[in-house]
Design a protein around this motif. Sequence first.
Motif, PDB file in Angstrom:
ATOM      1  N   SER A   1      52.339  35.043  38.207  1.00 21.53           N
ATOM      2  CA  SER A   1      51.160  35.052  37.344  1.00 21.53           C
ATOM      3  C   SER A   1      50.388  33.735  37.322  1.00 21.53           C
ATOM      4  CB  SER A   1      51.545  35.453  35.918  1.00 21.53           C
ATOM      5  OG  SER A   1      52.461  34.532  35.351  1.00 21.53           O
TER       6      SER A   1
ATOM      7  N   PHE B   1      47.310  33.508  39.453  1.00 14.01           N
ATOM      8  CA  PHE B   1      46.188  34.387  39.165  1.00 14.01           C
ATOM      9  C   PHE B   1      45.510  34.061  37.831  1.00 14.01           C
ATOM     10  CE2 PHE B   1      48.966  36.510  42.100  1.00 14.01           C
ATOM     11  CZ  PHE B   1      48.097  37.082  43.027  1.00 14.01           C
ATOM     12  N   GLU B   2      45.953  32.996  37.185  1.00  9.52           N
ATOM     13  CA  GLU B   2      45.334  32.597  35.920  1.00  9.52           C
ATOM     14  C   GLU B   2      44.076  31.771  36.171  1.00  9.52           C
ATOM     15  OE1 GLU B   2      48.488  30.520  34.022  1.00  9.52           O
ATOM     16  OE2 GLU B   2      49.601  32.357  33.489  1.00  9.52           O
TER      17      GLU B   2
ATOM     18  N   SER C   1      40.826  31.623  39.851  1.00  7.93           N
ATOM     19  CA  SER C   1      42.273  31.434  39.923  1.00  7.93           C
ATOM     20  C   SER C   1      42.629  30.689  41.196  1.00  7.93           C
ATOM     21  CB  SER C   1      42.992  32.783  39.902  1.00  7.93           C
ATOM     22  OG  SER C   1      42.740  33.486  41.117  1.00  7.93           O
TER      23      SER C   1
ATOM     24  N   ALA D   1      49.982  38.639  46.028  1.00 11.64           N
ATOM     25  CA  ALA D   1      49.183  39.698  45.408  1.00 11.64           C
ATOM     26  C   ALA D   1      49.988  40.977  45.225  1.00 11.64           C
ATOM     27  CB  ALA D   1      47.942  39.966  46.252  1.00 11.64           C
TER      28      ALA D   1
ATOM     29  N   SER E   1      52.023  40.797  42.213  1.00 10.80           N
ATOM     30  CA  SER E   1      51.310  40.443  40.979  1.00 10.80           C
ATOM     31  C   SER E   1      51.175  41.617  40.018  1.00 10.80           C
ATOM     32  CB  SER E   1      49.915  39.911  41.321  1.00 10.80           C
ATOM     33  OG  SER E   1      49.100  40.959  41.844  1.00 10.80           O
TER      34      SER E   1
ATOM     35  N   ILE F   1      48.648  43.456  39.954  1.00  4.23           N
ATOM     36  CA  ILE F   1      47.220  43.609  39.664  1.00  4.23           C
ATOM     37  C   ILE F   1      46.754  44.999  40.089  1.00  4.23           C
ATOM     38  CG2 ILE F   1      44.910  42.821  40.310  1.00  4.23           C
ATOM     39  CD1 ILE F   1      46.038  40.022  40.547  1.00  4.23           C
ATOM     40  N   LYS F   2      46.100  45.701  39.200  1.00  5.44           N
ATOM     41  CA  LYS F   2      45.584  47.032  39.483  1.00  5.44           C
ATOM     42  C   LYS F   2      44.167  46.911  40.050  1.00  5.44           C
ATOM     43  CE  LYS F   2      45.491  51.552  39.383  1.00  5.44           C
ATOM     44  NZ  LYS F   2      46.331  52.350  40.322  1.00  5.44           N
ATOM     45  N   LEU F   3      44.021  47.297  41.289  1.00  3.22           N
ATOM     46  CA  LEU F   3      42.695  47.265  41.913  1.00  3.22           C
ATOM     47  C   LEU F   3      41.881  48.474  41.467  1.00  3.22           C
ATOM     48  CD1 LEU F   3      43.667  46.161  45.537  1.00  3.22           C
ATOM     49  CD2 LEU F   3      42.811  44.748  43.667  1.00  3.22           C
TER      50      LEU F   3
ATOM     51  N   TRP G   1      45.419  44.925  49.923  1.00  2.00           N
ATOM     52  CA  TRP G   1      46.119  43.655  50.116  1.00  2.00           C
ATOM     53  C   TRP G   1      46.591  43.470  51.563  1.00  2.00           C
ATOM     54  CZ3 TRP G   1      44.609  40.619  46.648  1.00  2.00           C
ATOM     55  CH2 TRP G   1      44.515  40.999  45.305  1.00  2.00           C
TER      56      TRP G   1
ATOM     57  N   PRO H   1      41.970  41.896  49.014  1.00  2.72           N
ATOM     58  CA  PRO H   1      42.335  43.093  48.249  1.00  2.72           C
ATOM     59  C   PRO H   1      42.076  44.407  48.978  1.00  2.72           C
ATOM     60  CG  PRO H   1      40.422  41.990  47.287  1.00  2.72           C
ATOM     61  CD  PRO H   1      40.975  41.066  48.312  1.00  2.72           C
TER      62      PRO H   1
END
Length: 328
Positions: free
Chosen positions: A140, A143-144, A170, A204, A207, A209-211, A237, A242
Amino acid sequence: MLRAAREAWDEHLSKIPSPSARLQHSLEILHSLFDENYSPHIKSACPLLFVGNGEIGDVVKFHTELNPKAINGPVTVSGGGGSVVFFPNTQLGCWVALCVKSFMTQFMRQFFDNGASCSLSSVALESIVRELLDAGADVSPFFEPLEEYPNDFSALSFLRCSDLHEPGMSMHHVMLNFLLWQRQLEDHDSALANKVGGVLESLAKKSGIKLRFNVRDWIEASLGCRGWVGGVVANQWVDGYPYRIFLDHGTFVAAPVDSDEYIRRPELRFRVGDRVECQKGEEWVPGTVTKQWPDKGIPYEIVLDVHDEGQFCVMPFDWDKFLRALRE
């Protein structure tokens, strides 16, 4: 003698105060053994000093199971001028930075030595990053949002990409900007960018992360001055990006960021209630648009006038060869 050596090593580790420092120290030793100048006899001592076969994965797994804080706690690395603190200050932050540093060193060697081969040290660093990620290291911090460019040692320091940072980006985003810049310089065939891209892709994928778009979704991709072109999401990814997109005219492009600046949902030609014709085999069957975007990547749901083969028809693309206005 072997038992005494192992007991001495265990005692040495027990004096290191934190679990993260113990793992860090063990990984530093394992990494150093990949130096081409080390004797195979020294490397053969790994199973004696470390659990399992003495592999990187064995050591990471052992320390993580012993104390989960080992992979996410703060670490420091001793340097010639004292201790070095990395950003983010975790195992992963440290080893990603050292990995990128190795990529840069290898890139410079290849540039000046006309194609020097990849070093074992670089391979070991990539293995350490991979094993930390597989063990559940926290990604994380990469990605902040960063309001200011970090002054501590980090992957960004070795890429020297402070000019590519804007407030709110980020660390991952800044490194993606580096990929774009590097691939433009190297005419899309940059070994350095490919290596960095592999690390970003790994981060990624871990992570969560929802694309916005799924594989096979129909979208539009920006080609800069050439405008917007329709296409389908082929992969998520890939090489740090992405999206990998298959365009309508048969080529692939990458969307560097999941934003409307690079990839968006297309404007549709027909509205709910419009009368249309759908291609079914060699025939055109009339129907009525009942929904736009019934599923995330499907443009239309259509009720057909002929119900013998099913009342509803979903149209994956808003193309004339599949869907057109009803011809009365």
